[in-house]
Design an enzyme around this catalytic site. Sequence first.
Site, mmCIF file in Angstrom:
data_model
loop_
_atom_site.group_PDB
_atom_site.id
_atom_site.type_symbol
_atom_site.label_atom_id
_atom_site.label_comp_id
_atom_site.label_asym_id
_atom_site.label_seq_id
_atom_site.Cartn_x
_atom_site.Cartn_y
_atom_site.Cartn_z
ATOM 1 N N GLN A 98 0.828 -1.207 0.000
ATOM 2 C CA GLN A 98 0.000 0.000 0.000
ATOM 3 C C GLN A 98 0.862 1.256 0.000
ATOM 4 O O GLN A 98 0.343 2.353 -0.200
ATOM 5 C CB GLN A 98 -0.934 0.004 1.224
ATOM 6 C CG GLN A 98 -2.083 -0.994 1.101
ATOM 7 C CD GLN A 98 -3.051 -0.966 2.273
ATOM 8 O OE1 GLN A 98 -3.200 -1.953 2.969
ATOM 9 N NE2 GLN A 98 -3.728 0.153 2.500
ATOM 10 N N ARG B 158 -9.594 -0.263 7.262
ATOM 11 C CA ARG B 158 -10.544 0.628 6.616
ATOM 12 C C ARG B 158 -10.874 1.847 7.477
ATOM 13 O O ARG B 158 -12.032 2.223 7.673
ATOM 14 C CB ARG B 158 -11.833 -0.086 6.223
ATOM 15 C CG ARG B 158 -12.508 0.659 5.080
ATOM 16 C CD ARG B 158 -13.590 -0.099 4.406
ATOM 17 N NE ARG B 158 -14.079 0.703 3.290
ATOM 18 C CZ ARG B 158 -14.456 0.219 2.129
ATOM 19 N NH1 ARG B 158 -14.396 -1.067 1.886
ATOM 20 N NH2 ARG B 158 -14.897 1.014 1.183
ATOM 21 N N CYS B 159 -9.818 2.435 8.032
ATOM 22 C CA CYS B 159 -10.043 3.674 8.770
ATOM 23 C C CYS B 159 -8.721 4.390 8.860
ATOM 24 O O CYS B 159 -7.682 3.824 8.604
ATOM 25 C CB CYS B 159 -10.576 3.399 10.177
ATOM 26 S SG CYS B 159 -9.404 2.581 11.266
ATOM 27 N N GLU C 49 -13.245 5.415 4.033
ATOM 28 C CA GLU C 49 -13.265 4.782 5.345
ATOM 29 C C GLU C 49 -14.401 5.257 6.232
ATOM 30 O O GLU C 49 -14.759 4.596 7.206
ATOM 31 C CB GLU C 49 -11.905 5.007 6.004
ATOM 32 C CG GLU C 49 -10.825 4.403 5.109
ATOM 33 C CD GLU C 49 -9.421 4.739 5.487
ATOM 34 O OE1 GLU C 49 -9.235 5.798 6.112
ATOM 35 O OE2 GLU C 49 -8.523 3.971 5.165
#
Lengths: 284, 808
Positions: free
Chosen positions: B239, B386-387, B762
């Site tokens: 990522q 996802r945040c 997110e």
Amino acid sequence: MIPAAFEYYRPKDMAGVLSVLEEHGDDARVVAGGHSLIPMMKLRMAEVPHLIDLQDVAGLTGISIDAGRVRIGAMTTQHEIINHAGLSDVAPIMREASLQIADPQVRYMGTVGGNVANGDPGNDMPGLMQCLDATFILVGPDGERSVAARDFYEAAYMTDRADDEVLTAVEFAASKGGYAYEKQKRKIGDYATAAAAVLITKDGGTCASASIAMTNLSDTPVYSVDAGAALVGTSLDEASMKAAVDAMLGDIDPTEDNRGPIEFKRHAASVILRRAIENAWDRA
Amino acid sequence: MNKELTREERTDALGGMGCKRKRVEDARFTQGKGNYVDDIKLPGMLQGDFVRSPYAHARIKSIDSSAAMALDGVIAVLTAEDLAPLGLHWMPTLAGDKQMVLADGKVLFQGQEVAFVVAKDRYIAADAVELVEVDYEELPVLTDPFAAMESDVVLREDLLGEGGSLPDGAHGPRKHPNHIFTWEVGEKDATEQVLDEADVVAEETVYYHRTHPCPLETCGCVASMDKVNGKLTLHGTFQAPHAIRTVVSLISGIEEHNIRVISPDIGGGFGNKVGAYPGYVCSVVASIVTGVPVKWVEDRMENLMTTAFARDYHMTGKISATKEGKITGLHCHVTADHGGFDACADPTKFPAGFMNICTGSYDIPTAYLAVDGVYTNKAPGGVSYRCSFRVTEAAYFIERMVEVLAIELNMDAAELRRINFIKKEQFPYQSALGWEYDSGDYHTAWDKALKAVDYDGLRAEQAQRVEDFKAGKTRKLMGVGLTHFTEIVGAGPVKNCDILGLGMFDSCEIRIHPTGSAIARLGTISQGQGHATTFAQILATEIGLPADSITIEEGDTDTAPYGLGTYGSRSTPVAGAATAMAGRKIRAKAQMIAAYLLEVHDDDVEFDVDRFVVKGAPEKFKTMKEIAFAAYNQAIPGIEPGLEAVSYYDPPNMTYPFGAYVCVMDIDVDTGVTDIRRFYALDDCGTRINPMIIEGQVHGGLTEALAVALGQEIAYDDMGNVKTGTLMDFFLPTAWEVPNYETDHTVTPSPHHPIGAKGVGESPHVGGVPCFSNAVNDAFRAFGLRHTNMPHDHWRIWKTANDLGLHG
């Protein structure tokens, strides 16, 4: 998720299957849809040096209905069961239960024979077969024999089938009356937290017969004679319902897993059974 | 083009910001033509596989790899002993700790990497793994962080000083050998005083369980060392490819220009692919040793058990208010279970991420937060699933505390929120825990949401349901879950955000081609977010060329400008800003070229959608396409040829997306089965670049929120065995389990972002988790429940009902 090395066989007839089984004994296993065995091999929890694929063996598929008797070839898929019009008429519980097995992709491959023969207590068909009082047809070196589904299961993954036998078909009588297959599960693809198969016939307002089997609540499917007997001759009043549920609770032996503790599973089993009985009664 | 298009038609033709442009990536993804790391096959490539520890805590007495080495096709079996001479048996973590690459004398969690087998194919490697004999001596296992802080069992002897002393860790003093750090924010004494003097104080302990991002594609890499030219190429599921390049250079000693990191198509990341894993280091070493490419790809169990969990926060809160419900103070203590190594992916100065956003959407004048990080015998990680960094934990905490306070005050939870929201005119708002919220309009969003779902009607229906339940008419309860969340994303300003010393700016480099098409490269990397679609839309609007004529390229460090990658909803806030700024540089030069071509002064032309026009004479213009051609092919005095720009954007602040969610849920009290009847999600992410992609992001984020709230967990038994290591037990929702989502929005642009965008990927997860959980909790409020922990799977809901005496 990488299996150990194995030899792959794809015989065209049962004689070919049996010869490999005879040669290798419990080092050989047959595979039908592969949805139980292949993952176990990939996890290296099952070591199968000789894998016999049944898909080219003639005569193992198809559903026939003759004089109130149903015969389903072992290699018949759940998808075929769901979409077979005649079967839905004579044994609608087969369709109702099959629709609750995994997901469509699995049902295109998953077979009746694999589901019942593997002896996995999580599978739905074994309990269903016991409810239907089905007979399993086995073929071995000494020819064909039959065994009642209610006598087939000994322990988890342990059945009456000998290492050199192949389960080729299931047979049962067309069911009359009401039916229900109720299953609680966490998600699609999961085994049951608790599942109940129920067949009921009515004589007027009285229960004439009742057959009850439970799934994934013990190391084998549980056919509860007493639960069914508790309903017969009653009008399914609260006392008889409670007696049936209590009888079932006396027969199951669930273990704790990620689906929950034993106390919860017993509660869920009683709720699911009640719902299945009520549903079957309404349909009877 | 004979007919002159209207301004509106010209705008539409660009496919710029605000349109529902179809995703350009999907042609290849939907046809199975994506190119993921496991699709990469290089000549002579070998395969790696790990021997992993079956124990959660054990000393390693010996490793015998002779049988494995004897297997035909096995090239090497690496252990810590082999890596030690290179100094690579340990590696630095993103959190300032160090982590074993291969077990150095002991193992600290089940599944830990013990030896790395390199073989000619994947099957031989797996067979060889079984043949490596490891002699373990089991040690006492600590799976509970509270017990770990009391225990005599020392998990990390390597961190002890002389005579068993406790030197400071990367984040200051340590209280116990199994303690990692204490992080404090806010005013402790003042907060305690406010709590002491308050009319009402609500207390609750909220456990946010351990879970896992579980992307569809697991982690993996292909390392390829070219011994002739000395260059290392590393393909992988990264990522943050540039950060990986720098880290590989720092720990391997290979000069950075000799390392090329490529992130190909990535099948989801959700934070799981931010960190550096032993598999990467071992693959690189194996390729250096063998001189041929080496591939390593995790299987699903390895992914769930070993690479980067999320959450595992034990949060104890106290929230105080006046009798009328005005919140006066918030106190939060977190015991954070970090596992065997502190490998959290957080900016260096924030060992608990942005947990200090835990005052949420509310104007809380006084607050204090303390976080204690603790070692246990569990897998390392602590990524932002996802945040943004620890923001789901913060949002879950405050949204549960507000609900508990509403119970304490006997108030409606929607009204309690309304009277405590930060007001529109208070922005930019300075929070008690140190953030400057850039913008927001919470009351408008809240009122819109409550109106959309007929909130009063829902409460009336719920009250009737409770009556019916008590009268024996139904066995189903109804829960109304509310959430108003504020996210903090777009890390971040280099003045306070870095990872391993790498500033968290991002970048965009644009080349306009002579015929009026373009390529733009960024420091980010899409894992499914649709960057190739949306960044082209930003550029189309900024530079007046059609989005369809703009290629977006990411993930190759040899070509892309340096950036810190994609996670924490930072791509749009940071790289999106860089894209707009680079586009504006292009436009500035284009303006000079246009003025020259139109024979007027620079100031006499102005940009108009896809062209520069002479002010007051719109019939006199040069299109961007014409300008691009002239930029390369016409001698223009004082202007060098070409049309390119690069921008490195260091954001002045974070962005603060927010949203108002409502969930309506029916619960079968007897089985614990939940049925989500309705889910309404209003998101405000500022300027909306592509409404279709936003909707997709909201659906995906809510679905992962549903998963976490209703069953997804990484559970351990007392021996440290992972109980949820396959997808049979680890809950990934399918279409069957997912309800219909209603999406809505308001638009409050970020005042400091060049295009006003805030990021959205997110938000739905951050807001969704408390919303689902609040619905479950709310269903039982009438029966005396204050709080019950996630995951709300069937048996835990059943247990809640049972404990409340609802089973008769």
